[in-house]
Write a protein that holds these residues in place. Structure first.
Motif, short mmCIF file in Angstrom:
data_model
loop_
_atom_site.label_atom_id
_atom_site.label_comp_id
_atom_site.label_asym_id
_atom_site.label_seq_id
_atom_site.Cartn_x
_atom_site.Cartn_y
_atom_site.Cartn_z
N GLU A 253 0.81 -1.21 0.00
CA GLU A 253 0.00 0.00 0.00
C GLU A 253 0.85 1.27 0.00
OE1 GLU A 253 -2.64 -0.19 3.29
OE2 GLU A 253 -3.66 -2.01 2.60
N ASP A 254 2.16 1.10 0.08
CA ASP A 254 3.05 2.25 0.06
C ASP A 254 3.03 2.89 -1.33
OD1 ASP A 254 5.02 4.12 0.39
OD2 ASP A 254 6.51 2.74 1.19
N ALA A 255 3.10 4.23 -1.35
CA ALA A 255 3.08 4.94 -2.63
C ALA A 255 4.30 4.60 -3.48
CB ALA A 255 3.01 6.45 -2.39
N LYS A 256 5.39 4.15 -2.85
CA LYS A 256 6.60 3.76 -3.57
C LYS A 256 6.76 2.25 -3.57
CE LYS A 256 9.01 8.11 -2.79
NZ LYS A 256 10.22 8.77 -2.28
N GLY A 257 5.64 1.54 -3.46
CA GLY A 257 5.68 0.09 -3.38
C GLY A 257 6.32 -0.56 -4.58
N GLU A 258 6.09 0.01 -5.77
CA GLU A 258 6.67 -0.58 -6.98
C GLU A 258 8.19 -0.58 -6.91
OE1 GLU A 258 7.23 0.30 -11.75
OE2 GLU A 258 6.24 1.77 -10.45
N TYR A 259 8.74 0.52 -6.44
CA TYR A 259 10.20 0.64 -6.32
C TYR A 259 10.73 -0.40 -5.35
CZ TYR A 259 14.76 2.83 -5.47
OH TYR A 259 16.10 3.07 -5.35
N TYR A 260 10.14 -0.48 -4.16
CA TYR A 260 10.67 -1.36 -3.13
C TYR A 260 10.31 -2.82 -3.36
CZ TYR A 260 12.28 2.72 -0.66
OH TYR A 260 12.94 3.87 -0.33
N ASN A 261 9.25 -3.09 -4.13
CA ASN A 261 8.99 -4.47 -4.54
C ASN A 261 10.16 -4.99 -5.36
OD1 ASN A 261 6.56 -5.57 -3.54
ND2 ASN A 261 5.38 -4.16 -4.80
N TRP A 262 10.61 -4.19 -6.31
CA TRP A 262 11.75 -4.58 -7.14
C TRP A 262 12.99 -4.72 -6.27
CZ3 TRP A 262 16.50 -4.44 -9.09
CH2 TRP A 262 16.73 -4.89 -10.40
N PHE A 263 13.15 -3.81 -5.33
CA PHE A 263 14.30 -3.83 -4.43
C PHE A 263 14.31 -5.12 -3.62
CE2 PHE A 263 16.73 -2.47 -0.67
CZ PHE A 263 17.82 -1.88 -1.29
N ALA A 264 13.15 -5.52 -3.11
CA ALA A 264 13.06 -6.74 -2.31
C ALA A 264 13.36 -7.97 -3.14
CB ALA A 264 11.67 -6.84 -1.68
N GLU A 265 12.89 -7.99 -4.37
CA GLU A 265 13.11 -9.16 -5.23
C GLU A 265 14.56 -9.27 -5.67
OE1 GLU A 265 10.41 -8.44 -8.38
OE2 GLU A 265 8.61 -8.82 -7.19
N SER A 266 15.33 -8.19 -5.57
CA SER A 266 16.70 -8.19 -6.08
C SER A 266 17.73 -8.44 -4.99
CB SER A 266 17.00 -6.84 -6.76
OG SER A 266 16.97 -5.79 -5.81
N ARG A 267 17.32 -8.98 -3.85
CA ARG A 267 18.26 -9.19 -2.75
C ARG A 267 19.45 -10.05 -3.16
NH1 ARG A 267 15.77 -12.43 0.72
NH2 ARG A 267 17.42 -12.30 2.29
N ARG A 268 19.23 -10.96 -4.10
CA ARG A 268 20.33 -11.85 -4.49
C ARG A 268 21.45 -11.09 -5.21
NH1 ARG A 268 16.24 -13.96 -8.42
NH2 ARG A 268 16.88 -13.42 -10.54
N LEU A 269 21.17 -9.84 -5.67
CA LEU A 269 22.21 -9.05 -6.30
C LEU A 269 23.30 -8.67 -5.30
CD1 LEU A 269 20.05 -6.60 -8.47
CD2 LEU A 269 21.35 -8.57 -9.27
N LEU A 270 22.95 -8.62 -4.01
CA LEU A 270 23.94 -8.25 -3.00
C LEU A 270 24.98 -9.36 -2.85
CD1 LEU A 270 24.88 -6.24 -0.87
CD2 LEU A 270 23.30 -7.32 0.74
N GLY A 271 24.53 -10.55 -2.51
CA GLY A 271 25.42 -11.71 -2.45
C GLY A 271 26.38 -11.69 -1.26
N LEU A 272 26.93 -12.84 -0.98
CA LEU A 272 27.84 -12.99 0.15
C LEU A 272 29.15 -12.22 -0.04
CD1 LEU A 272 28.43 -14.27 2.87
CD2 LEU A 272 29.25 -16.31 1.67
N PRO A 273 29.78 -12.22 -1.24
CA PRO A 273 31.04 -11.48 -1.38
C PRO A 273 30.88 -9.99 -1.09
CG PRO A 273 30.78 -13.02 -3.19
CD PRO A 273 29.49 -13.03 -2.45
N ARG A 274 29.80 -9.39 -1.55
CA ARG A 274 29.59 -7.96 -1.30
C ARG A 274 29.30 -7.71 0.18
NH1 ARG A 274 28.84 -4.62 -5.62
NH2 ARG A 274 28.96 -5.63 -7.64
N THR A 275 28.53 -8.60 0.78
CA THR A 275 28.25 -8.46 2.21
C THR A 275 29.55 -8.56 3.01
OG1 THR A 275 26.07 -9.45 1.89
CG2 THR A 275 26.93 -9.38 4.13
N ALA A 276 30.39 -9.52 2.65
CA ALA A 276 31.67 -9.69 3.34
C ALA A 276 32.57 -8.47 3.13
CB ALA A 276 32.37 -10.95 2.84
N PHE A 277 32.53 -7.90 1.93
CA PHE A 277 33.35 -6.71 1.65
C PHE A 277 32.93 -5.56 2.56
CE2 PHE A 277 33.83 -2.63 -0.57
CZ PHE A 277 35.21 -2.62 -0.76
N ALA A 278 31.62 -5.39 2.76
CA ALA A 278 31.14 -4.31 3.63
C ALA A 278 31.64 -4.50 5.06
CB ALA A 278 29.61 -4.27 3.60
#
Length: 391
Positions: A253-278
C-alpha cells in the motif's frame, strides 16, 4: 529509507509516469522537470487513510522515485557489472553530494551499492571530523559536537535520522504489523519520534564532547574526530548483513511500493562477497585508525546492534525494511560512541574482589528488565489456565 530527495528530484520519465497516474501535470523547466502542482487532497482526509494536513500518497507517488523504468531482474543480472555506477548510486542515495548525470536511484545498482556503504560512511565521517576539528579550536567540545552534528545532518539530508524517527513512532505506537507499516509511512512525527530523536541527538553530542579533541595517528587515533569517522563507517556496515540475512518487507500500500517491490526481489544481487566486503572494509577502517582495543569495541558494538536488529525485525515484521535499516544505522553509530567512552579499564581495575559490587547494578538492571517478561509469561500461562479452570 526513501531516496534522498535533496538530490535534484526524480527523473523526467519517472515524474511523468507518476504524474500521469495521478492526473497531475508535470512542468518542464529547462533540462529538468519540476515538481507537479500540489494535489488537492493534501489538506483533507483521503481515502488511503492519510489525515488532514499531511503529505498524501498521491503527492508522494507524483514525486517519483528518482529512477525511470524498472529493469526486469534477469535482464539486469545479464548486464556487465558497473561498479562505478553502484558506488555513485549509493552516494546519491545517502548524501547531497553531486553525482554524474548518468546516475540515478535504480534499485539494482543500489542493492549492489550496499557493499560500498561503509566507504560512504567514511566520507560522511571525514566530513564530520573535519568540522569538529576546526570548531574545537574555538569552542568547547560540546559546542563543536553540536555544530558538527548540524553540518552532518545537512550533508545527509537527515536521511537515517528520518528512518530512526519513523521506526520509533511505528514500533512504539503500532500493535500489529499492519499498524506498524501504516504509521511508518505517515509523514508526521509523533511523540515517540520527537522524544527518541531528541534523546538520540543529545546522547550523541554528549558522548562526542566527552571524547574530546582529536589526535590522529595510524592505529592510535583518539578523540571525537576519529570516532566520528569510525562510527559512521561501522554503522553503515550494518545494512548489507541485514538485507542479506533477513527478508525485505514490502508494504504493497506504500506509494513507492513498486520501487521497493523490485528492491526486495533483487536481494540476491547483493550476495555474500559484497556483504563480506562491507563488513571487512568497516573492520579494516576501525583497526587502521583506532588503537586495537578501541577498534575491537567499535566493531563489537556494530555487530551487536546488527544481530539485535535482525532478531527484533524478524520477530515483529518478519524481516527488515528501509526505515528500519536507517534506524539501525543510527543506533549502531550511537553504540560505537558508547563503546568508545565506556570505562572498561576502571571496571577491570576493580579486580575479582570488587567484581560483585561493580556488577551489582547490572544484575539489578537485568532483573528489572526481565521481571515484566516473566510476569507476562505467568499471566498468559499458569494464571490464565487457573482462571479458565475456575470458570
Amino acid at each position: 529509507m526513501a531516496p534522498n530527495n535533496a538530490l535534484g528530484g526524480p527523473t523526467a520519465a519517472g515524474l511523468r509516469e507518476a504524474a500521469e497516474t495521478q492526473g497531475v501535470p508535470a512542468v518542464r523547466t529547462g533540462t529538468r522537470v519540476s515538481s507537479p502542482a500540489p494535489v488537492a487532497s493534501t489538506r483533507v482526509a483521503t481515502a488511503d487513510g492519510f489525515g488532514a494536513g499531511m503529505v498524501s500518497s498521491a503527492e508522494v507517488a507524483a514525486r517519483g522515485t528518482g529512477s525511470a523504468a524498472r529493469t526486469p531482474l534477469e535482464e539486469f543480472e545479464a548486464r556487465p557489472n558497473n561498479e562505478v555506477r553502484c558506488f555513485f548510486t549509493g552516494l546519491m542515495f545517502v548524501t547531497r553530494l553531486p553525482c554524474p548525470g548518468w546516475c540515478d536511484h535504480h534499485p539494482g545498482y543500489l542493492m549492489r551499492g550496499m557493499a560500498w556503504f561503509p566507504v560512504l560512511g567514511c566520507i560522511v565521517g571525514l566530513w564530520a571530523s573535519v568540522w569538529f576539528d576546526a570548531l574545537a579550536l574555538l569552542w568547547p567540545p560540546l559546542a563543536a559536537a553540536a555544530s558538527t552534528s548540524a553540518a552532518t545532518l545537512w550533508l545527509t539530508g537527515c536521511f537515517h535520522e528520518d528512518g530512526l524517527c519513523d521506526t520509533i513512532d511505528a514500533f512504539g505506537g503500532g500493535w500489529t504489523k499492519s499498524q506498524i507499516l501504516r504509521i511508518m509511512k505517515d509523514s508526521r512525527c509523533g511523540s515517540y519520534a520527537v522524544m527518541a530523536g531528541s534523546l538520540w541527538a543529545l546522547a550523541k553530542v554528549i558522548l562526542l564532547g566527552y571524547l574530546g579533541p582529536s589526535h590522529w595517528a595510524l592505529a592510535g587515533s583518539t578523540g571525537a574526530g576519529p570516532a566520528l569517522l569510525v562510527a559512521n563507517c561501522v554503522a553503515r556496515a550494518t545494512a548489507a548483513p541485514l538485507i542479506y540475512c533477513c527478508e525485505y518487507v514490502v508494504d504493497d500500500e506504500d506509494a513507492k511500493g513498486e520501487y521497493y517491490n523490485w528492491f526486495a526481489e533483487s536481494r540476491r544481487l547483493l550476495g555474500l562477497p559484497r556483504t563480506a566486503f562491507a563488513v571487512v572494509s568497516a573492520t579494516a577502517v576501525a583497526f587502521v585508525l583506532q588503537p586495537p582495543g578501541h577498534a575491537a569495541r567499535a566493531v563489537a558494538a556494530g555487530c551487536g546492534v546488527t544481530v539485535a536488529a535482525g532478531m527484533y525485525g524478524n520477530s515483529v515484521l518478519g524481516g527488515v525494511m528501509g526505515d528500519f535499516l536507517g534506524a539501525t544505522i543510527c543506533m549502531a553509530e550511537l553504540a560505537v560512541y558508547f563503546a568508545l567512552t565506556a570505562n572498561l579499564e576502571g571496571l577491570a581495575a576493580a579486580g575479582l574482589a570488587g567484581w560483585p559490587a561493580a556488577a551489582g547494578p547490572w544484575f539489578r538492571l537485568a532483573a528489572l528488565v526481565a521481571a515484566p517478561q516473566a510476569y507476562a509469561h505467568l499471566v498468559r500461562g499458569p494464571l490464565a489456565a487457573m482462571q479458565g479452570a475456575d470458570c
